[in-house]
Design a protein around this motif. Structure first.
Motif, mmCIF file in Angstrom:
data_model
loop_
_atom_site.group_PDB
_atom_site.id
_atom_site.type_symbol
_atom_site.label_atom_id
_atom_site.label_comp_id
_atom_site.label_asym_id
_atom_site.label_seq_id
_atom_site.Cartn_x
_atom_site.Cartn_y
_atom_site.Cartn_z
ATOM 1 N N SER A 110 0.843 -1.191 0.000
ATOM 2 C CA SER A 110 0.000 0.000 0.000
ATOM 3 C C SER A 110 0.878 1.241 0.000
ATOM 4 C CB SER A 110 -0.893 0.013 1.234
ATOM 5 O OG SER A 110 -0.114 0.308 2.374
ATOM 6 N N ASN A 151 -1.168 1.942 9.279
ATOM 7 C CA ASN A 151 -1.926 0.900 8.589
ATOM 8 C C ASN A 151 -1.570 -0.505 9.085
ATOM 9 O OD1 ASN A 151 0.607 0.565 7.535
ATOM 10 N ND2 ASN A 151 -0.054 0.439 5.406
ATOM 11 N N GLU A 156 3.493 -6.524 5.668
ATOM 12 C CA GLU A 156 2.134 -5.962 5.732
ATOM 13 C C GLU A 156 1.156 -6.841 6.478
ATOM 14 O OE1 GLU A 156 0.703 -4.499 1.974
ATOM 15 O OE2 GLU A 156 1.166 -2.458 2.604
#
Lengths: 600, 528
Positions: free
Chosen positions: B441, B481, B500
């Protein structure tokens, strides 16, 4: 003509039919002064121009006598605030009898500042010491001497160029207003250079924020007609340096309000230095706090640890007073808040507390007698003056009562007397003294196991969390290596309260130099966690040769903790959790709860 | 209308400016133009060029007041970043990039500076130093006429079509130069990417290198072997290896050869009028006087004023004998045979003939000292034939071995990890394949880019503070995030990582790094 060219480069654009970037940046040739490569005739020519300009500036400022300067400054201030003030000059005719307030801090300093620039013996000693310590080697809060240094230096001095941190305030016409090191008047040429850089970039439709060169950073902040510049070779991140310039600007507003801008609208060449005459100490002490006071980057204030009931008692009497037309009543001990109370809906920004307490503490005259002084709280209302009644109860503890009325001196004095009586009767003042001696949270005292909480963290407040009753013996257990799991220090910031608590420094963070290094590491960690655009991050673990640093940001709080560089990760995390629990257990004593004026 | 008009029309808000100037020149009023050795875009009015140079020069002088040992590195302004690089003493390169939201213009200054360093290193490799050129021709015509086409050809590599191009190649209007951004934070320019070879293949490669050395006889010959875009072996110094590797990946490897051709085709789609190798050249159609002496489209073997453009695109092709040929270096007038390219080695300061041979995915580059080849092109081709005869069998074998062991473009993908591994001492890096990095991202990439910026400044500080003392650093950040963004610096090696889909605990992230380090970095980043 020539005399005007250099200090106000933007000014001669109009007169010059074909301004070239060369001309605009001509003054940048400053470094040629003693550089080995100043061979070309053109460079020498530039240099001469600057020198002659500097001389001009000096004679200009020397021309009107000191008294005239002061008076004009006074006139400006009074004109704007539209009322006769108590303060600001030593020869206040209204002063009657021993009861009357003295002049505010910086007005009192004015005379002495000119004396000091002549180089009194004391000053020279201070300078020498500063040479050795303040710039990084081993400065300490104790060794720090307030006031302006190195007045004999200017940009041609090698020593001046090697100073680790410079701060400048100048006007948009390039006139120097303040310089941390060196004499502002001698720095007129240099100041013009800074102005030239800013305006050159501005003319290109942009705004310069930062210039990097090796270890150096040059940070620019433009606030209307006021330019602020920091030149630093410390490891502080850009964001921190920019925030420091914001605070310096705030400090200036606190003294003058933003309406000083109007002077520049009327006269772009307006000389602001007389308005700030004698406030060197205020700025230098603020700048000093950039290397030890976490409030300067956390944007939170800290409280003196006190038993809940004691703080309640102090808050109650302040609240009483606030109901009688006082805007803010603040009781502080050094830079720590004991209690503060605001009139309905008025809220006090932590930065304003920082700037106000710095102003009061830096100005020696506040200590000697009760004072009434116009001040501005830049976050509260940057345009308007408030009036601060300041009184010291003892060497460290002082009361500040803020009002909008310039007539309120006697009322505030009455308030103070009432407060003082209550504080004495309820022995708050002695509790404060005791707390000062005992200090705050110590990593060595971090509760080891989740025993039922006593709700108290330090022995002097009664219950002690340790099974043994000898805290000293307990400390020896760790043999000067900090707390459990190699915990050396922590700072906990409560987001809702806008307050932080910082543990006491203990071995091995014992020397001022180590403390400053840790402070800088926290500052960097804060900037990294709050990176603009993507922050705040949630967690950060950072290990380098000096520390393991852990940071944890949640909706409620931020925790910054420093460990031994060899600390075990898992244990460090566990310890952080325990620190948070500990803080929550004793929050009644370390934070100001409920009674504060924040509108949530 | 050709490309030129289309791009000029859109060229108004220029995303990037690049200039090279000589601080020693143009010291007198009215001679400022003399300072400028290169400016992109060339059609920027002189007044604007002067203002860029004036500011740069002013700040170089200003910063030396405080920092005599290191003058201005960068200017950060609200709308632009200016990145400085003193490529040679008093010869400064400055790149100005616009911070426009449209192109997510967020970058690391160091990544941009590496672009400047790379183009300069390549320039020096082919043409020698800028100062030497200025010494040779104090008027500056020689330097300018070489810098201009060279850098323009180089910048062609950064020319990106508009975002719409992905689906429709006809949208060439929004063309801009896109410099490395935060999206490139898992790449390191100025490093070499190596192929990992098995023991058996390594022995084969070794013997191939030995044969190469021996067939050159007494000549001090160097070689560089690439498989696809990855380095297999080099006998050059690290600096020279980086430069030649960069050139090979840009212009010589099979992918470079074919992409040159294919980009040619779609860039030229429907336009036959303007055939300069890179549309960027036509983009700045108005070349100011100082560049007028240059013949950018002159055919090979024109005359003595011919400027060699080693980075010109689509100029290399593979011959029947497997050797890569180009007419960039002109031709020998007598025979009409294309001249063999030459390069300067930084280490030995020697001029070398560059010969490249390609067999399938294997590119073999060998360098022979110009001084040791007596009868010009004929001599070179004799050496080439000799080499080919003696290595061709080995070449086949090595190619076969490497192809068999080759895991494809995702060979260095490690599932769950997005990483960049840099060995600063050896100028070597390895990273997750780009196709995997793009799955990250924007937030994660931004966070890593910022973290790398922090590490960059820590590294440069460590360098100033204590020469020789290498920075040790470990940073793990859990971003907003929930991605873990990690940097590790130890003993000259750097590891950057984004995880992630990782667990929330720090210990989990540390564990993941530990596993990676043990498995792929021989424990370089492991704590025990």
């Amino acid at each position: 003509m020539t005399s005007e060219t250099s200090p106000s480069v933007s000014g001669d654009e109009a007169s010059d039919p074909k301004p070239s970037p060369e001309d605009q940046l001509a003054s940048l040739a400053l470094s040629e002064t003693d550089g080995p490569a100043s061979g070309s005739p053109r460079e020498n020519n530039r240099h001469n121009e600057i020198e002659s300009a500097e001389e001009e500036v000096q004679t200009n400022s020397a021309a009107p006598g000191l008294a005239v300067v002061e008076n004009s400054g006074e006139a400006v201030r009074r004109g704007r605030i539209g009322g006769v003030l108590w303060a600001r000059t030593n020869s206040e005719p209204e002063a009657d009898g021993p009861e009357s307030p003295s002049s505010s801090g910086y007005a009192g300093e004015r005379g002495s500042s000119s004396a000091s620039s002549a180089g009194s013996g004391i000053y020279e000693i201070a300078e020498v010491r500063d040479d050795e310590v303040v710039d990084g080697v081993s400065d300490s809060q104790a060794a720090w001497v307030p006031g302006k240094r190195h007045v004999d230096e200017d940009d041609a001095s090698i020593s001046w160029r090697k100073r680790k941190k410079h701060y400048f305030i100048l006007s948009n016409s390039g006139k120097p207003i303040y310089s941390r090191h060196g004499d502002e008047h001698k720095l007129a040429g240099f100041s013009a250079t800074l102005q030239a850089i800013i305006s050159f970039v501005e003319n290109g439709g942009d705004r310069v924020k930062l210039v990097r060169a090796g270890k150096h950073q040059v940070v620019f902040l433009v606030k209307g007609p006021i330019y602020l510049v920091c030149i630093s070779c410390t490891e502080e991140p850009y964001e921190s340096l920019r925030m420091q310039l914001e605070l310096i600007y705030g400090q200036m507003l606190l003294i003058l309000t933003k309406s000083v801008n109007r002077c520049f609208e009327k006269n772009p060449k307006f000389d602001m230095t007389p308005l700030l005459g004698g406030t060197d100490v205020v700025f230098s002490s603020l700048i000093h706090s950039f290397s030890w006071n976490p409030a300067t980057f956390l944007h939170a204030y800290t409280c003196l640890p006190l038993a809940y009931a004691t703080r309640q008692a102090a808050g109650a009497i302040l609240q009483d007073v606030a109901d009688s037309g006082v805007l803010f009543a603040i009781l502080m001990c050094k830079h720590k808040v004991i209690s503060l109370v605001g009139a309905q809906k008025a809220s006090l920004h932590p930065d304003d507390i920082l700037l106000l307490s710095n102003f009061v503490m830096a100005s020696e005259s506040f200590r000697t007698s009760e004072s009434f002084s116009p001040i501005c709280l830049p976050r509260y209302n940057p345009m308007a003056f408030l009036y601060a009644y300041v009184h010291y109860f003892d060497i460290d503890t002082y009361l500040m009562l803020l009002t909008t009325s310039s007539e309120a001196f006697y009322h505030l004095k009455d308030c103070r007397i009432r407060i003082e009586m209550v504080l004495l009767k309820s022995s708050v003042l002695s509790e404060i003294q005791r707390s000062m001696l005992d200090g705050g949270m110590r990593v060595e005292e971090l509760p080891l196991d989740p025993l039922p909480r006593s709700g108290s963290f330090s022995p002097h407040l009664g219950q002690h969390t340790l099974p043994t009753d000898s805290p000293d013996g307990f400390r020896e257990l760790y043999g000067g290596i900090g707390g459990p799991a190699g915990l050396w220090h922590f700072i906990y910031r409560s987001i809702f309260l806008d307050q932080y608590v910082s543990s006491e420094f203990s071995a091995p963070i014992s020397s001022p130099r180590q403390q400053k290094r840790l402070y800088r590491a926290y500052q960097k960690l804060y900037a990294s966690m709050h990176e603009r655009g993507i922050g705040p991050h949630k967690t950060q673990f950072r290990r380098d040769e000096n520390y393991v640093l852990l940071c944890w940001v949640t909706q409620d709080f931020e925790l910054y903790a420093a460990f031994d560089p060899l600390a075990d990760k898992a244990l460090a995390i566990k310890t952080c959790n325990r620190v948070c629990q500990w803080v929550k257990d004793v929050e009644n004593e370390i934070f100001l709860l409920g009674a504060s004026p924040f509108s949530w | 209308m050709g490309l030129a008009s289309a791009s000029t029309a859109s060229g108004a808000p220029e995303g990037m400016q690049l200039c090279i100037f000589d601080l020693r020149r143009g010291q007198n009023e009215g001679q400022e133009l003399d300072k400028i050795l290169f400016f992109y875009p060339a059609d920027l009015p002189f007044s604007a060029q002067f203002s860029v140079i004036g500011l740069s020069e002013g700040l170089i002088t200003f910063t030396r007041i405080f920092s005599p040992e290191a003058a201005c590195d960068a200017i950060e302004a609200e709308r632009h970043s200016h990145v400085f690089c003193e490529a040679e003493p008093d010869i400064w390169m400055v790149m100005i990039v616009e911070k426009s939201k449209e192109y997510e213009a967020m970058w690391r200054t160091d990544a941009l500076r590496k672009v400047l360093k790379e183009v300069h290193s390549l320039f020096v490799m082919f043409h020698g130093s800028i100062r030497a050129m200025l010494d040779k021709d104090p008027g500056g015509v020689l330097a300018r006429s070489h810098l201009y086409p060279f850098i323009m050809d180089y910048l062609g590599a950064f020319e990106k079509r508009s975002p719409f191009d992905e689906c429709c190649w006809d949208f060439l209007v929004g063309k801009k130069l896109l410099m490395p951004s935060f999206r490139d934070c898992l790449k390191e320019r100025g490093t070499v990417q190596m192929l990992t070879v098995g023991r058996e293949a390594a022995i084969e490669v070794q013997s191939l290198v030995r044969v190469l050395e021996s067939c050159a006889g007494t000549l001090p010959c160097h070689s560089l072997i690439l498989f696809q875009d990855l380095l297999v072996s080099s006998t050059l110094s690290p600096d020279d290896t980086v430069n030649l590797f960069a050139y090979a990946v840009l212009r010589l490897t099979p992918r470079a050869l074919s992409s040159g051709a294919s980009s040619w085709s779609y860039l030229r789609k429907g336009t036959t009028s303007n055939v300069s190798s890179s549309s960027i050249l036509s983009h700045s159609g108005a070349v100011p006087e100082q560049f007028h002496s240059l013949h950018d489209n002159s055919p090979a073997g024109d005359d003595s004023s011919h400027v060699i453009r080693p980075l010109k695109q689509g100029k290399w092709s593979k011959g029947k004998d497997g050797f890569l040929a180009t007419d960039i270096w002109g031709a020998e007038p007598s025979t009409g045979v294309s001249a063999t390219p030459t390069v300067f080695l930084r280490q030995t300061e020697e001029r070398m003939f560059l010969c490249a041979h390609q067999h399938k995915s294997l590119t073999l580059i060998f360098l022979i000292p110009v001084s040791s080849v007596l009868n010009g092109e004929q001599g070179v081709s004799t050496v080439k034939q000799q080499v080919l005869e003696s290595v061709s069998l080995k070449l086949l074998k090595v190619e076969e071995k490497l192809s068999k062991g080759w895991g494809g473009e995702n060979a260095y993908h490690v599932s769950g990890y997005r990483y960049l591994l840099v060995d600063g001492d050896r100028n070597v890096s390895r990273a997750s394949p780009p196709g995997k990095v793009i799955t990250l991202s924007k937030e994660s990439l931004l966070a890593l880019s910022k973290l790398r910026e922090e590490v960059d400044s820590e590294k440069s500080r460590a360098q100033w503070d204590s020469a020789g003392h290498e920075k040790e650093l470990e940073v793990s950040i859990r971003a907003k995030n929930n991605a873990w963004v990690i940097a590790r610096v130890t003993r000259g090696k750097e590891l950057y990582m984004v995880l992630e889909k990782a667990n929330e605990t720090l210990l989990y992230a540390s564990d993941a790094v530990e596993k990676f380090s043990n498995r792929y970095c021989s424990g370089a980043f492991s704590l025990n």
